[in-house]
Design a protein around this motif. Structure first.
Motif, PDB file in Angstrom:
ATOM      1  N   ALA A 196      55.838 -18.265 -56.876  1.00 56.10           N
ATOM      2  CA  ALA A 196      57.304 -17.762 -57.254  1.00 56.10           C
ATOM      3  C   ALA A 196      57.665 -17.261 -58.924  1.00 56.10           C
ATOM      4  N   GLY A 197      56.437 -18.253 -59.500  1.00 53.31           N
ATOM      5  CA  GLY A 197      56.241 -17.654 -60.528  1.00 53.31           C
ATOM      6  C   GLY A 197      56.770 -18.768 -61.838  1.00 53.31           C
ATOM      7  N   LEU A 198      57.130 -19.631 -60.793  1.00 53.09           N
ATOM      8  CA  LEU A 198      57.903 -20.971 -61.411  1.00 53.09           C
ATOM      9  C   LEU A 198      57.477 -22.263 -61.712  1.00 53.09           C
ATOM     10  N   PRO A 199      57.180 -23.179 -62.487  1.00 53.79           N
ATOM     11  CA  PRO A 199      56.710 -24.873 -62.213  1.00 53.79           C
ATOM     12  C   PRO A 199      57.635 -25.617 -60.980  1.00 53.79           C
ATOM     13  N   GLN A 200      56.614 -26.402 -60.906  1.00 56.57           N
ATOM     14  CA  GLN A 200      56.210 -26.678 -59.215  1.00 56.57           C
ATOM     15  C   GLN A 200      58.053 -28.003 -60.010  1.00 56.57           C
ATOM     16  N   ASN A 201      58.569 -28.417 -61.363  1.00 56.24           N
ATOM     17  CA  ASN A 201      59.836 -28.778 -61.502  1.00 56.24           C
ATOM     18  C   ASN A 201      60.997 -28.270 -61.338  1.00 56.24           C
ATOM     19  N   TYR A 202      60.753 -27.054 -61.609  1.00 54.78           N
ATOM     20  CA  TYR A 202      61.725 -26.186 -61.673  1.00 54.78           C
ATOM     21  C   TYR A 202      63.320 -26.227 -60.884  1.00 54.78           C
ATOM     22  N   TRP A 203      64.325 -25.858 -61.397  1.00 47.02           N
ATOM     23  CA  TRP A 203      65.770 -26.962 -60.599  1.00 47.02           C
ATOM     24  C   TRP A 203      66.295 -25.643 -61.014  1.00 47.02           C
ATOM     25  N   SER A 204      67.689 -24.895 -60.474  1.00 45.16           N
ATOM     26  CA  SER A 204      68.182 -24.130 -61.193  1.00 45.16           C
ATOM     27  C   SER A 204      69.550 -23.829 -60.148  1.00 45.16           C
TER      28      SER A 204
ATOM     29  N   PRO B 150      64.213 -12.770 -61.657  1.00 49.37           N
ATOM     30  CA  PRO B 150      63.352 -11.619 -60.919  1.00 49.37           C
ATOM     31  C   PRO B 150      61.939 -12.255 -60.245  1.00 49.37           C
ATOM     32  N   TYR B 151      62.488 -14.008 -59.740  1.00 48.05           N
ATOM     33  CA  TYR B 151      61.267 -14.812 -59.245  1.00 48.05           C
ATOM     34  C   TYR B 151      61.650 -14.981 -57.911  1.00 48.05           C
ATOM     35  N   ARG B 152      60.175 -14.282 -57.404  1.00 51.17           N
ATOM     36  CA  ARG B 152      60.427 -14.804 -55.552  1.00 51.17           C
ATOM     37  C   ARG B 152      59.028 -14.460 -55.313  1.00 51.17           C
ATOM     38  N   GLY B 153      58.789 -15.483 -53.679  1.00 51.92           N
ATOM     39  CA  GLY B 153      58.043 -16.056 -53.670  1.00 51.92           C
ATOM     40  C   GLY B 153      58.629 -15.958 -51.665  1.00 51.92           C
ATOM     41  N   THR B 154      57.356 -16.449 -51.292  1.00 52.06           N
ATOM     42  CA  THR B 154      57.877 -16.735 -49.588  1.00 52.06           C
ATOM     43  C   THR B 154      56.256 -17.390 -49.584  1.00 52.06           C
ATOM     44  N   PHE B 155      56.629 -18.979 -48.454  1.00 52.77           N
ATOM     45  CA  PHE B 155      55.823 -18.722 -47.450  1.00 52.77           C
ATOM     46  C   PHE B 155      55.899 -18.805 -46.087  1.00 52.77           C
ATOM     47  N   LEU B 156      54.761 -18.214 -44.932  1.00 52.83           N
ATOM     48  CA  LEU B 156      55.140 -18.060 -43.929  1.00 52.83           C
ATOM     49  C   LEU B 156      55.015 -19.398 -43.397  1.00 52.83           C
TER      50      LEU B 156
END
Length: 193
Positions: free
Chosen positions: A169-177, A142-148
């Motif tokens: 996107a609502g995730l921690p900066q060190n997130y990985w999946s 459900p997490y989504r984000g964009t940067f121009l």
């Protein structure tokens, strides 16, 4: 038409889009709705289905930014709707009022179609990112984000850019999946201050 085949807009087409954005915001102030445009009244390049973002700045500060990542309608209509939404529907800001209008800088980004990126690790992804060129879309469940691409001015390294995009996107900066998806796009950007 692929992203590499899309033609760059000429100065007249850019000026028309900036006028449409400005007029749509004025229409919002006067009538409470975006400017109605008939794409058939415009240059064929402005009738093409393309995605756009409209960014509003006031005194050098962000005042609104709304857009589409996928092409859903003619460009001229997309710009009219996004300009109105950036002024009145960006939930980070109160609706624009009339006294702010004269100080508004309008910036339009026309997006290439997003292209999925393929990577097997964060290091692999970071190596592929092109600073100053790529806009990114990050998705995981459900997490989504964009940067121009313009965000590179504030976040100049791939590591910073990606870390802050995860946060947006609502995730921690060190997130990985292993289920995380990233797409890239480029923009043709222009504005009036």
């Amino acid at each position: 038409m692929s992203s590499t085949e899309q033609r760059t807009l000429d100065d007249s087409q850019r000026e028309t889009l900036l006028e449409i954005a400005r007029d749509s915001i004025l229409n919002g102030l006067r009538e409470g709705r975006p400017l109605t445009v008939d794409p058939r009244d415009f240059d064929p390049a402005l009738q093409a289905r393309r995605a756009s973002f409209v960014t509003l700045n006031r005194h050098g500060q962000l005042r609104g930014c709304i857009g589409h990542l996928q092409a859903i309608q003619p460009l001229v209509k997309d710009v009219a709707e996004n300009a109105y939404s950036a002024a009145f529907a960006d939930n980070r800001f109160p609706p624009l009022n009339e006294h702010e209008f004269t100080d508004l800088d309008i910036h339009i980004s026309v997006l290439s179609p997003p292209e999925p990126m393929y990577f097997d690790s964060e290091a692999d992804l970071l190596r592929q990112i092109r600073p100053g060129v790529d806009g990114l879309i990050l998705e995981d469940g459900p997490y989504r984000g964009t940067f121009l691409p313009s965000v590179w001015e504030q976040l100049p390294t791939p590591e910073l850019f990606l870390a802050h995009l995860k946060q947006k996107a609502g995730l921690p900066q060190n997130y990985w999946s292993d289920t995380m998806k990233v797409s890239r796009y480029t923009t043709e950007s222009f504005g009036k201050e």
